[in-house]
Design an enzyme around this catalytic site. Structure first.
Site, PDB file in Angstrom:
ATOM      1  N   LYS A  29       0.835  -1.201   0.000  1.00  0.00           N
ATOM      2  CA  LYS A  29       0.000   0.000   0.000  1.00  0.00           C
ATOM      3  C   LYS A  29       0.870   1.251   0.000  1.00  0.00           C
ATOM      4  O   LYS A  29       0.691   2.145  -0.841  1.00  0.00           O
ATOM      5  CB  LYS A  29      -0.903  -0.028   1.246  1.00  0.00           C
ATOM      6  N   ARG A  99      -3.237   3.559   8.464  1.00  0.00           N
ATOM      7  CA  ARG A  99      -3.579   2.350   7.703  1.00  0.00           C
ATOM      8  C   ARG A  99      -2.464   1.320   7.720  1.00  0.00           C
ATOM      9  O   ARG A  99      -1.317   1.642   7.425  1.00  0.00           O
ATOM     10  CB  ARG A  99      -3.871   2.744   6.246  1.00  0.00           C
ATOM     11  N   GLY A 108      -8.125  -7.464   4.926  1.00  0.00           N
ATOM     12  CA  GLY A 108      -9.001  -7.419   6.098  1.00  0.00           C
ATOM     13  C   GLY A 108      -8.405  -8.021   7.361  1.00  0.00           C
ATOM     14  O   GLY A 108      -9.077  -8.091   8.384  1.00  0.00           O
ATOM     15  N   MET A 110      -5.650  -6.967   9.093  1.00  0.00           N
ATOM     16  CA  MET A 110      -5.078  -5.994  10.031  1.00  0.00           C
ATOM     17  C   MET A 110      -5.956  -4.755  10.081  1.00  0.00           C
ATOM     18  O   MET A 110      -6.971  -4.676   9.429  1.00  0.00           O
ATOM     19  CB  MET A 110      -3.650  -5.662   9.615  1.00  0.00           C
ATOM     20  N   ARG A 350      -3.190  -1.971  -6.565  1.00  0.00           N
ATOM     21  CA  ARG A 350      -2.356  -3.177  -6.558  1.00  0.00           C
ATOM     22  C   ARG A 350      -2.712  -4.023  -7.780  1.00  0.00           C
ATOM     23  O   ARG A 350      -3.777  -3.837  -8.376  1.00  0.00           O
ATOM     24  CB  ARG A 350      -2.561  -3.982  -5.268  1.00  0.00           C
ATOM     25  N   HIS A 476      -8.047 -44.477 -10.491  1.00  0.00           N
ATOM     26  CA  HIS A 476      -8.399 -44.794 -11.879  1.00  0.00           C
ATOM     27  C   HIS A 476      -9.394 -43.783 -12.434  1.00  0.00           C
ATOM     28  O   HIS A 476      -9.214 -43.244 -13.527  1.00  0.00           O
ATOM     29  CB  HIS A 476      -8.971 -46.211 -11.953  1.00  0.00           C
ATOM     30  N   SER A 803      11.388 -43.551 -20.760  1.00  0.00           N
ATOM     31  CA  SER A 803      10.248 -42.720 -20.397  1.00  0.00           C
ATOM     32  C   SER A 803       9.976 -42.966 -18.916  1.00  0.00           C
ATOM     33  O   SER A 803       9.758 -44.109 -18.510  1.00  0.00           O
ATOM     34  CB  SER A 803       9.028 -43.090 -21.240  1.00  0.00           C
ATOM     35  N   CYS A 870       5.936 -39.960 -18.740  1.00  0.00           N
ATOM     36  CA  CYS A 870       4.573 -40.233 -19.181  1.00  0.00           C
ATOM     37  C   CYS A 870       3.624 -40.481 -18.016  1.00  0.00           C
ATOM     38  O   CYS A 870       2.487 -40.892 -18.207  1.00  0.00           O
ATOM     39  CB  CYS A 870       4.550 -41.419 -20.140  1.00  0.00           C
ATOM     40  N   TYR A 890      10.991 -34.457 -23.549  1.00  0.00           N
ATOM     41  CA  TYR A 890       9.560 -34.150 -23.654  1.00  0.00           C
ATOM     42  C   TYR A 890       8.816 -34.612 -22.405  1.00  0.00           C
ATOM     43  O   TYR A 890       9.317 -35.429 -21.633  1.00  0.00           O
ATOM     44  CB  TYR A 890       8.934 -34.810 -24.894  1.00  0.00           C
TER      45      TYR A 890
HETATM   46  P1  ADP Z   1      -7.789  -2.343   3.981  1.00  0.00           P
HETATM   47  O1  ADP Z   1      -6.359  -2.731   3.871  1.00  0.00           O
HETATM   48  O2  ADP Z   1      -8.581  -3.154   4.917  1.00  0.00           O
HETATM   49  O3  ADP Z   1      -8.420  -2.148   2.640  1.00  0.00           O
HETATM   50  P2  ADP Z   1      -7.362   0.490   4.052  1.00  0.00           P
HETATM   51  O4  ADP Z   1      -6.252   1.055   4.840  1.00  0.00           O
HETATM   52  O5  ADP Z   1      -7.127   0.359   2.594  1.00  0.00           O
HETATM   53  O6  ADP Z   1      -7.760  -0.896   4.691  1.00  0.00           O
HETATM   54  O7  ADP Z   1      -8.627   1.358   4.305  1.00  0.00           O
HETATM   55  C1  ADP Z   1      -9.894   0.965   3.912  1.00  0.00           C
HETATM   56  C2  ADP Z   1     -10.646   2.079   3.238  1.00  0.00           C
HETATM   57  O8  ADP Z   1     -10.692   3.222   4.071  1.00  0.00           O
HETATM   58  C3  ADP Z   1      -9.991   2.589   1.980  1.00  0.00           C
HETATM   59  O9  ADP Z   1     -10.315   1.803   0.880  1.00  0.00           O
HETATM   60  C4  ADP Z   1     -10.595   3.943   1.863  1.00  0.00           C
HETATM   61  O10 ADP Z   1     -11.844   3.875   1.243  1.00  0.00           O
HETATM   62  C5  ADP Z   1     -10.747   4.371   3.292  1.00  0.00           C
HETATM   63  N1  ADP Z   1      -9.641   5.275   3.617  1.00  0.00           N
HETATM   64  C6  ADP Z   1      -8.448   4.980   4.156  1.00  0.00           C
HETATM   65  N2  ADP Z   1      -7.691   6.092   4.283  1.00  0.00           N
HETATM   66  C7  ADP Z   1      -8.443   7.099   3.825  1.00  0.00           C
HETATM   67  C8  ADP Z   1      -8.228   8.496   3.668  1.00  0.00           C
HETATM   68  N3  ADP Z   1      -7.074   9.060   4.017  1.00  0.00           N
HETATM   69  N4  ADP Z   1      -9.224   9.236   3.150  1.00  0.00           N
HETATM   70  C9  ADP Z   1     -10.387   8.656   2.783  1.00  0.00           C
HETATM   71  N5  ADP Z   1     -10.657   7.362   2.900  1.00  0.00           N
HETATM   72  C10 ADP Z   1      -9.696   6.584   3.415  1.00  0.00           C
HETATM   73 MG    MG Z   2      -7.571  -1.163   1.192  1.00  0.00          MG
END
Ligand code: ADP
Ligand code: MG
Ligand code: MG
Length: 913
Positions: A29, A99, A108, A110, A350, A476, A803, A870, A890
């Site tokens: 990220k 984040r 999801g 962390m 990503r 089989h 083979s 084979c 092969y």
């Molecule tokens: P996850 O890894 O669970 O996706 P994120 O850190 O990407 O968590 O945060 C989830 C969501 O929170 C992001 O997709 C975004 O929509 C919102 N978000 C995070 N940071 C910001 C920010 N600075 N401004 C607006 N929305 C944010």
């Molecule tokens: Mg995210």
């Protein structure tokens, strides 16, 4: 981390300290936020604290390294400058998010906290500055809720079912008489904030922290701490991510998707990742924030259907950003964004995950758009070779399958042995399947058996799919169905198949012969009733020829990809095919020869003759019986040679133990068989029974089989050699080149191959003398017992090719019977005793070593010895890659695996360049 004292990597205002190269330190990220900033994509300013700091934090009881504080404070000032807002300001407060983000995405697992910086003062300022009190109070209540949960641990107790904040929110909506969060008024939200704070006080004994900088430090600690929460541990174990990596922490200025109806939040893909069609697509919600889209609070709308009309400029910005990102990353992107007052801000990007269908389309499209080269298109990470399989199999209509599941029609699960989707009427015996198929070839049938055996072959061919209660991935049923390209599930242990009652049951649910059933060979799921399927387009073009190549874009992309594949691969790909029609299919898939023709399939079609041969008590009767098989064998070989048009055809001499053709089981299943045979041969019923008992073996795989048959009964080898040579002479006379390769199975001693080679040569000479023609042919052997690998130098003095029969070599090397390993292999896999199923992928440490020994020994005698494989492993990408490195000429695999083996071979050739 480049500089061990740099704890903060800033991004914003078009500049960034980090880049996508720094994923290991900054996490995916953080690295991509920096990269997007660099290439001019609009990203809210912020900074990343690297993973090394997380590890320091974990190792030092939650302490931060010396110097971090100052660097964070300095970076926050830069963020304030770029965003034109200040933390805790009375006029224009800056809010930030904290984040998590590791090197590899752990969706999801962390934590992330949004709207940090709000308190009783700044909320007023935010209301005034934005002119939207409802927005300000909505952000505040979200902040307390998220911070309360993630940082302060205020969440559902063991005896609670619902999140305590959610409960208060629901109550508020009920008392306000509204359905959605966004309908609550500023006053409702203000009350909710007080209630939330009271809850925090009651649960933690402390007031909610007011100071923005304190809030930020607490959130950073919580994000780092979330690396070590339980579910993150479990996830890392499942996906092989080291616990030592740590997460980065991104502190980033907030942008607001909940400021009104010209605001939104969403997630999107720069192309469709299920089938690969170009064009931006995804989900969005107007006037919402962050997680709302995924949380399912409101049903999101589709970007590609309604955003164009609702927010045309936003749609255009997204499309442009999508193109910029794809051009830059040369890959389809999966993005998270927020729209604030009509302006799009990117919060994450990503490389997107995709199906095999999408992988092929996207890779080919990216080359045609000039973004990547064909070499790049073939990268393993873009198209895992195995995923090609999806393109060849009929599939269940995803919506119909989901419906079946909601209707409670999921019956049980087994091992997904043959990918594809099949629905049909239950048939419990192969004979019945064949009979019904002959009456109405259009009626789809599913053959349901406890297990299958060679004589079920025709019934299997007649059925749409095969389901067995026992057996593993190399049983089989699994083997044959893969070769036939049939959908197959094996080892569905809950299934109770009662042949007498004509029922198939799981618990209380009882299905009868003729009842409809559906099997998903991709997932191993079994459904009651029919589920509609869609046929594979590629197969329609290549095999069924119901669609012209020029009418199928999917086919054209596949064909283009495979052209690149053949340009780069050095390893040959042959097929395992016994019958001309299988060979035709394999050629369409690009096979360059036959690596294994199993002759016993032809015997199974002529049980009467083979049983007569087995029961014969003197050589003359045996010879007469066996020679009755000659014309049938010759016919089959003639067909194969014609189809293969001069490509090499490896024919294996008879391999299975004779009790596969006559055993107690046969006599039991067919009560009048013994009498019939007795009458036919003019012997007593007792004699039939006695001979049958003689054939019984405790462990059939180590008994009287392979070359041991041809050595004890030389007339079998002679008959087969004659059939091969006569067929070759006949086809050559038609003006078609022939290259037969006679393969002797289960050789361990040089004397064994010497013995068989002499018979073959003598027979060939006789045929050539009779016909006045000569054929170029080779005699070789399978290497499938350890002794053969160990003495390969001697064996190569006689054998002209090798083979590797890796099915038997795995059984004999590991001392693990593939018919019996089902009892423990599941436990072995789940407890990491073995890393994978050795019958699916070559056990490199053992079987792989034997192969390397065999190759070295063989080539020390004959430097140009042609060597192939084979076993079923020939179609497994990891095994194909091993074969490339082991120096094999092969691999040979079932027809439907041929494209996969070709791709895997090209990928390994490119990777090792
Ligand atoms: P996850 O890894 O669970 O996706 P994120 O850190 O990407 O968590 O945060 C989830 C969501 O929170 C992001 O997709 C975004 O929509 C919102 N978000 C995070 N940071 C910001 C920010 N600075 N401004 C607006 N929305 C944010
Ligand atoms: Mg995210
Ligand atoms: Mg074998």
């Amino acid at each position: 981390m480049a500089d061990p004292t740099q704890f903060v990597y800033f991004f914003g205002g078009g500049q960034a300290d980090g880049s996508t190269e720094m994923k290991n330190s900054l996490g995916g990220k953080g690295a991509n936020l920096a990269e997007m900033t660099r290439i001019g994509v609009q990203v809210p300013a912020g900074f990343t604290i690297p993973t090394e700091v997380c590890n320091y934090f974990s190792d030092n009881d939650g302490a931060f390294p010396e110097g971090l504080k100052e660097q964070v404070v300095a970076a926050l000032e830069r963020v304030e400058e770029v965003m034109g807002a200040r933390l805790g300001s009375d006029t224009n407060p800056l809010l930030v998010s904290c984040r998590s983000g590791a090197r590899e995405s752990m969706p999801g697992m962390m934590d992330t906290v949004l709207n940090i910086g709000l308190n009783d003062h700044s909320v007023q300022a935010l209301a005034e500055h934005s002119g939207n009190a409802q927005f300000a109070w909505d952000s505040y209540r979200r902040f307390i809720q998220m911070f309360g949960d993630v940082v302060l641990g205020v969440r559902a107790d063991d005896d609670e079912h619902e999140d305590p904040f959610e409960r208060l929110l629901e109550a508020k909506k009920a008392s306000a008489g509204v359905k959605y969060d966004s309908e609550l008024s500023a006053e409702d939200l203000q009350e909710l904030v007080s209630e939330f704070k009271a809850l925090v006080k009651q649960r933690t004994g402390q007031d909610f922290p007011e100071e923005p900088i304190d809030q930020i430090w607490a959130a950073i600690g919580a994000v780092f701490g979330s690396w070590n929460n339980d579910r993150a541990f479990v996830y890392r174990r499942d996906y092989g991510i080291p616990h030592s990596w740590g997460t980065a922490c991104n502190v980033q200025a907030m942008v607001y998707g909940n400021l009104g109806d010209d605001c939104a939040t969403g997630v999107g893909l720069t192309r469709d990742c299920s089938m690969g069609a170009p064009g931006f697509n995804g989900d969005y919600l107007i006037n919402a924030q962050g997680e709302d889209v995924v949380a399912g609070i409101r049903t999101p709308k589709r970007i590609e259907t309604s955003l164009k009309d609702e927010m045309p400029e936003v749609y255009e910005q997204l499309e442009t950003i999508g193109k910029t990102l794809e051009n830059h990353y040369q890959e389809v992107q999966d993005i998270e964004f927020t729209v604030q007052k009509g302006r799009v801000w990117l919060l994450q990007t990503r490389n997107a995950k995709r199906t095999g269908f999408a992988a092929v389309r996207i890779a080919v499209d990216l080359v045609n758009e000039g973004l990547i080269t064909p070499e790049q298109a073939l990268e393993k990470r873009r198209i895992p070779a195995d995923d090609l399989n999806q393109l060849l199999q009929p599939v269940f209509d995803p919506q119909k399958k989901a419906l079946a599941e909601t209707e409670g029609r999921l019956l049980t699960k087994g091992i997904n042995a043959g990918p594809g989707a099949a629905s049909g009427h239950i048939c419990l015996t192969a004979a019945e399947a064949e009979r019904l198929h002959n009456i109405d070839p259009e009626k789809p049938l599913i053959l349901v058996r406890r297990e299958t055996s060679p004589e079920d072959l025709r019934g299997m061919r007649a059925a749409e799919g095969i389901l067995t209660a026992f057996g593993g991935a190399s049983s089989h049923a699994a083997l044959v169905s893969r070769q036939m390209g049939k959908t197959c599930i094996v080892g569905a242990n809950e299934l109770n198949v009662d042949y007498i009652a004509g029922t198939v049951s799981v618990g209380d649910i009882v299905l009868k012969t003729g009842d409809p059933i559906s099997i998903d060979g991709f997932t191993g799921e079994v459904f009651t009733g029919m589920v509609d399927t869609t046929p594979s387009e590629i197969v329609n073009v290549l095999i069924k020829k119901t669609v012209a190549p020029e009418d199928s874009e999917a086919y054209q992309r596949y064909a283009q990809l495979m052209e690149w594949v053949d340009q780069f691969r050095t390893l040959g790909v042959r097929t395992n095919a016994d019958l001309p029609d299988q060979a035709v299919d394999a050629l369409a898939f690009g096979a360059e020869g036959i690596g294994l023709c199993r002759t016993e399939h032809m015997f199974v079609e002529h049980l009467e003759e083979i049983r007569e041969m087995i029961l014969a008590r003197d050589p003359d009767t045996r010879l007469a019986a066996i020679n009755r098989l000659l014309p049938f064998q010759q016919d089959e070989f003639t067909g194969l040679f014609r189809v293969m048009q001069g490509r090499p055809v490896t024919i294996r001499l008879l391999d299975p133990p004779l009790h596969e053709f006559l055993s107690e089981r046969h006599l039991q299943e067919q009560p009048d068989l013994a009498e019939e045979l007795a009458a036919q041969l003019g012997i007593s019923v007792e004699a039939v029974r006695a001979r049958t008992a003689e054939l019984h073996e405790e462990n059939p795989m180590l008994g009287h089989r392979g070359c041991r048959l041809g050595i004890v009964y030389p007339e079998i080898t002679a008959m087969q050699a004659r059939a091969i040579m006569q067929a070759a002479v006949a086809v050559q006379a038609e003006g078609i080149e022939v290259h037969p390769e006679v393969m002797v199975p289960l050789v361990g001693f040089q004397t064994e191959i010497d013995n068989q080679a002499a018979i073959v040569r003598e027979t060939a000479d006789a045929v050539f003398a009779e016909t006045g023609t000569t054929i170029e042919y080779q005699i070789g052997t399978m290497i499938e017992v350890p002794r053969a690998a160990l003495r390969s130098d001697e064996i190569a003095e006689t054998a002209e090719f090798f083979s590797f029969g890796t099915n038997d070599l795995t059984q004999t090397c590991l001392g693990m019977s593939r018919d019996d390993y089902g009892g423990f292999i599941g436990y072995y896999r789940e407890n990491d005793i073995v890393p994978f199923d050795p019958f699916q992928s070559i056990d490199l440490g053992g079987v792989g070593r034997l192969i390397e020994l065999g190759v070295a020994g063989g080539r020390s005698t004959r430097s140009d010895l042609k060597i192939g494989i084979c076993g079923e492993h020939g179609g497994d990408p990891a095994s194909v890659m091993f074969c490339h490195h082991a120096g094999l000429n092969y691999v040979s695999c079932s027809p439907y695996r041929v494209p996969i083996a070709r791709l895997a071979a090209a990928q390994e050739a490119l990777a090792s360049e």
